[in-house]
Design an enzyme around this catalytic site. Sequence first.
Site, PDB file in Angstrom:
ATOM      1  N   ASP A  53       0.850  -1.179   0.000  1.00  0.00           N
ATOM      2  CA  ASP A  53       0.000   0.000   0.000  1.00  0.00           C
ATOM      3  C   ASP A  53       0.895   1.242   0.000  1.00  0.00           C
ATOM      4  O   ASP A  53       1.736   1.406   0.880  1.00  0.00           O
ATOM      5  CB  ASP A  53      -0.897  -0.024   1.236  1.00  0.00           C
ATOM      6  CG  ASP A  53      -1.834   1.156   1.293  1.00  0.00           C
ATOM      7  OD1 ASP A  53      -1.347   2.285   1.511  1.00  0.00           O
ATOM      8  OD2 ASP A  53      -3.045   0.962   1.134  1.00  0.00           O
TER       9      ASP A  53
ATOM     10  N   PRO B 148      -8.951   1.832  -3.852  1.00  0.00           N
ATOM     11  CA  PRO B 148      -7.615   1.779  -3.265  1.00  0.00           C
ATOM     12  C   PRO B 148      -6.828   3.073  -3.425  1.00  0.00           C
ATOM     13  O   PRO B 148      -5.934   3.357  -2.632  1.00  0.00           O
ATOM     14  CB  PRO B 148      -6.937   0.637  -4.032  1.00  0.00           C
ATOM     15  CG  PRO B 148      -8.059  -0.196  -4.556  1.00  0.00           C
ATOM     16  CD  PRO B 148      -9.166   0.759  -4.835  1.00  0.00           C
TER      17      PRO B 148
ATOM     18  N   ASP C  62       1.613   8.221  -9.144  1.00  0.00           N
ATOM     19  CA  ASP C  62       0.897   7.798 -10.351  1.00  0.00           C
ATOM     20  C   ASP C  62      -0.311   6.986  -9.911  1.00  0.00           C
ATOM     21  O   ASP C  62      -0.371   5.778 -10.078  1.00  0.00           O
ATOM     22  CB  ASP C  62       1.836   6.967 -11.230  1.00  0.00           C
ATOM     23  CG  ASP C  62       1.170   6.469 -12.507  1.00  0.00           C
ATOM     24  OD1 ASP C  62       0.100   6.996 -12.854  1.00  0.00           O
ATOM     25  OD2 ASP C  62       1.719   5.556 -13.147  1.00  0.00           O
ATOM     26  N   SER C  63      -1.274   7.674  -9.342  1.00  0.00           N
ATOM     27  CA  SER C  63      -2.417   6.996  -8.719  1.00  0.00           C
ATOM     28  C   SER C  63      -3.590   6.893  -9.671  1.00  0.00           C
ATOM     29  O   SER C  63      -3.662   7.572 -10.700  1.00  0.00           O
ATOM     30  CB  SER C  63      -2.856   7.779  -7.475  1.00  0.00           C
ATOM     31  OG  SER C  63      -3.299   9.070  -7.855  1.00  0.00           O
ATOM     32  N   THR C  64      -4.539   6.035  -9.302  1.00  0.00           N
ATOM     33  CA  THR C  64      -5.843   6.027  -9.946  1.00  0.00           C
ATOM     34  C   THR C  64      -6.629   7.221  -9.416  1.00  0.00           C
ATOM     35  O   THR C  64      -6.123   8.014  -8.615  1.00  0.00           O
ATOM     36  CB  THR C  64      -6.591   4.727  -9.634  1.00  0.00           C
ATOM     37  OG1 THR C  64      -6.704   4.594  -8.204  1.00  0.00           O
ATOM     38  CG2 THR C  64      -5.842   3.515 -10.172  1.00  0.00           C
TER      39      THR C  64
END
EC number: 2.5.1.16
Length: 283
Positions: free
Chosen positions: A140, A165, A158-160
């Site tokens: 995580d 999550p 570089d996330s969603t």
Amino acid sequence: MTDKTWMREALHGHYAQSFTVDELLYDSETDHQRLRVFQNGTFGRMLTLDDVVQTTEGDNFIYHEMLTHVPILAHGAAKRVCIVGGGDGGMAREVLKHAGVEQVTMVEIDAGVVEFSKQYLPMLSQGAFEDERLDLVIADGAEFMKVTQGGYDVIIVDSTDPIGPGEVLFTDTFYGHAKRALAPGGVLVTQNGVPFLQGEELTNTMRAFQALFADATCYMATVPTYAGGPMAFGWGTDGAARSVTVKDLTERFASTGIACDYYTPEVHKAAFALPGYVLKLMP
């Protein structure tokens, strides 16, 4: 039209876009999210998570080049880089093009994304997972940032989008931990969505950044499959990286020998010139 199969992305409440699924290559649910890879006549192979476009073979270069080369070249001497997310390997691909970068830590929550990206999207990573400078950590990102010893010159989130999550990667607590993990003069950059449709996301990030960093703003680039206008990338640093001149950027860029399809030193500087509607979103 009627005989085609379409994937409908309904990320935004009153706006949607669709893509033809010319060939479905992968469709599976992991512990965290549903992954699909399909072929599209315009964008090539496309990766979606829960029917939201994450990256495509056709236009990923814009997103990946702007989230890597802007902070790394602005910093000028980055040796240690941390990528949070980026399981498709595209971000690592661009970071590792910099010979001066000695070590890259990539923290991805979902091992399934990495494994199927190696198989179904190898054109994105282009061998990055085999580079000896890359340390892949399946964890995580928020928990990792809380306990890491840090010392990173550049951190790339570089996330969603901030659902599921990825939600914890948009919190003040996470940004605070990320700042602590930066070396002196380090730069934090983040994916912050399309401000025209996701303005609150940018406002919240900028409010947190302004409380943490001496230099807090965003810069922009247009990625066709992230529809709704230009994307915003959060920028935070206590150093003077943003004041680098086009002349210095040009010399640094030339010295890398990197060939880009979107990034140029001039685009780098211009990306920080924000339109009025985005300025109104800044706290």
